[in-house]
Design a protein around this motif. Sequence first.
Motif, PDB file in Angstrom:
ATOM      1  N   TYR A   9      -1.134  15.669  -2.845  1.00 12.89           N
ATOM      2  CA  TYR A   9       0.264  15.346  -2.557  1.00 12.89           C
ATOM      3  C   TYR A   9       0.352  14.559  -1.259  1.00 12.89           C
ATOM      4  CZ  TYR A   9       0.344  19.514   0.533  1.00 12.89           C
ATOM      5  OH  TYR A   9       0.095  20.449   1.510  1.00 12.89           O
ATOM      6  N   GLU A  10       1.515  13.949  -1.058  1.00  7.96           N
ATOM      7  CA  GLU A  10       1.754  13.105   0.110  1.00  7.96           C
ATOM      8  C   GLU A  10       2.410  13.930   1.213  1.00  7.96           C
ATOM      9  OE1 GLU A  10       4.047   9.718  -1.166  1.00  7.96           O
ATOM     10  OE2 GLU A  10       2.664   9.317  -2.816  1.00  7.96           O
ATOM     11  N   ARG A  12       3.206  13.938   5.901  1.00  7.12           N
ATOM     12  CA  ARG A  12       3.153  13.320   7.230  1.00  7.12           C
ATOM     13  C   ARG A  12       2.821  14.403   8.238  1.00  7.12           C
ATOM     14  NH1 ARG A  12       5.216   8.113   7.730  1.00  7.12           N
ATOM     15  NH2 ARG A  12       6.353   7.401   5.920  1.00  7.12           N
ATOM     16  N   ALA A  41      -3.582   7.916   4.476  1.00  8.46           N
ATOM     17  CA  ALA A  41      -3.100   7.180   3.305  1.00  8.46           C
ATOM     18  C   ALA A  41      -3.192   5.668   3.491  1.00  8.46           C
ATOM     19  CB  ALA A  41      -1.659   7.581   2.988  1.00  8.46           C
ATOM     20  N   GLU A  42      -3.213   5.226   4.730  1.00  9.82           N
ATOM     21  CA  GLU A  42      -3.273   3.791   4.998  1.00  9.82           C
ATOM     22  C   GLU A  42      -4.667   3.202   4.798  1.00  9.82           C
ATOM     23  OE1 GLU A  42      -1.467   3.878   8.889  1.00  9.82           O
ATOM     24  OE2 GLU A  42       0.522   3.544   8.005  1.00  9.82           O
ATOM     25  N   GLN A  47      -4.399   7.534  -5.596  1.00 14.66           N
ATOM     26  CA  GLN A  47      -4.943   8.827  -6.007  1.00 14.66           C
ATOM     27  C   GLN A  47      -6.195   8.722  -6.865  1.00 14.66           C
ATOM     28  OE1 GLN A  47      -2.211  11.838  -7.264  1.00 14.66           O
ATOM     29  NE2 GLN A  47      -0.750  11.375  -5.637  1.00 14.66           N
ATOM     30  N   VAL A  99       0.178   9.395   8.158  1.00 17.23           N
ATOM     31  CA  VAL A  99       0.702   9.324   6.802  1.00 17.23           C
ATOM     32  C   VAL A  99      -0.477   9.741   5.936  1.00 17.23           C
ATOM     33  CG1 VAL A  99       1.745   7.852   5.064  1.00 17.23           C
ATOM     34  CG2 VAL A  99       2.196   7.423   7.477  1.00 17.23           C
ATOM     35  N   PHE A 101      -2.542  11.721   2.448  1.00 25.31           N
ATOM     36  CA  PHE A 101      -2.717  12.336   1.141  1.00 25.31           C
ATOM     37  C   PHE A 101      -3.414  13.650   1.450  1.00 25.31           C
ATOM     38  CE2 PHE A 101      -2.654   7.956  -0.660  1.00 25.31           C
ATOM     39  CZ  PHE A 101      -1.670   8.153  -1.608  1.00 25.31           C
ATOM     40  N   LYS A 124       7.225  12.394   0.013  1.00 26.45           N
ATOM     41  CA  LYS A 124       6.781  11.210  -0.731  1.00 26.45           C
ATOM     42  C   LYS A 124       6.979  10.001   0.166  1.00 26.45           C
ATOM     43  CE  LYS A 124       6.862  12.683  -5.364  1.00 26.45           C
ATOM     44  NZ  LYS A 124       5.481  12.838  -5.684  1.00 26.45           N
ATOM     45  N   HIS A 125       5.884   9.309   0.451  1.00 27.95           N
ATOM     46  CA  HIS A 125       5.981   8.141   1.318  1.00 27.95           C
ATOM     47  C   HIS A 125       5.543   6.866   0.616  1.00 27.95           C
ATOM     48  CE1 HIS A 125       1.677   8.780   1.735  1.00 27.95           C
ATOM     49  NE2 HIS A 125       1.892   9.944   2.312  1.00 27.95           N
ATOM     50  N   ARG A 128      -0.034   3.352   0.879  1.00 28.88           N
ATOM     51  CA  ARG A 128      -1.432   3.193   0.489  1.00 28.88           C
ATOM     52  C   ARG A 128      -1.983   2.020   1.269  1.00 28.88           C
ATOM     53  NH1 ARG A 128      -2.703   1.312  -5.102  1.00 28.88           N
ATOM     54  NH2 ARG A 128      -3.992  -0.083  -3.963  1.00 28.88           N
TER      55      ARG A 128
END
Length: 168
Positions: A9-10, A12, A41-42, A47, A99, A101, A124-125, A128
């Motif tokens: 899941y996403e 911060r 995530a960056e 996924q 940010v 995952f 949810k952001h 990616r």
Amino acid sequence: MMEQSLTIYEARAAVSDTAAVLAQVNAIAKKTASTIVLFDAEKVAGQDHIRSAVLHAKRSCASGKPVARTLAMEILLYASGQRQCSLAPRFGLHAGDNVLFVVILDGDTAAAQELLNEVVVPEKHGVRASRAVLMKEFGITDAELAVVGEDRIDELVIERVALMDAYK
């Protein structure tokens, strides 16, 4: 290999002390008999990239020949396409605004997720990695993209994850 549960899941997180936060995450993992990995995530191509890294890391550990001492670090190694444990953490949690995952593998995933809510804020952001970041991190060339097409860069990243097995 036994089927294992996987939750992604996403989230911060604002982190001032990376070591302290990772200690909290490791304590949660131990308490819930889970493997927990926090991905930047960056630097992730979505996924499927994470799922591929988890699959390859599990196989590596099951073979008895992992590079890392823990499954969590082995997952980071595969996700980063690196063989050196000192380089893989750049794909994980870092100081500052993160940010993420969040990956929870096995154990009591519901309890782990609930406890992790004290560390990260699920949200949810949709973030990616950019094309430029993926090219840099995975050594993808303009020539490769010209051959396969810009829209298939994720597949090139997943290929790099799979190639880790060849480098062992």
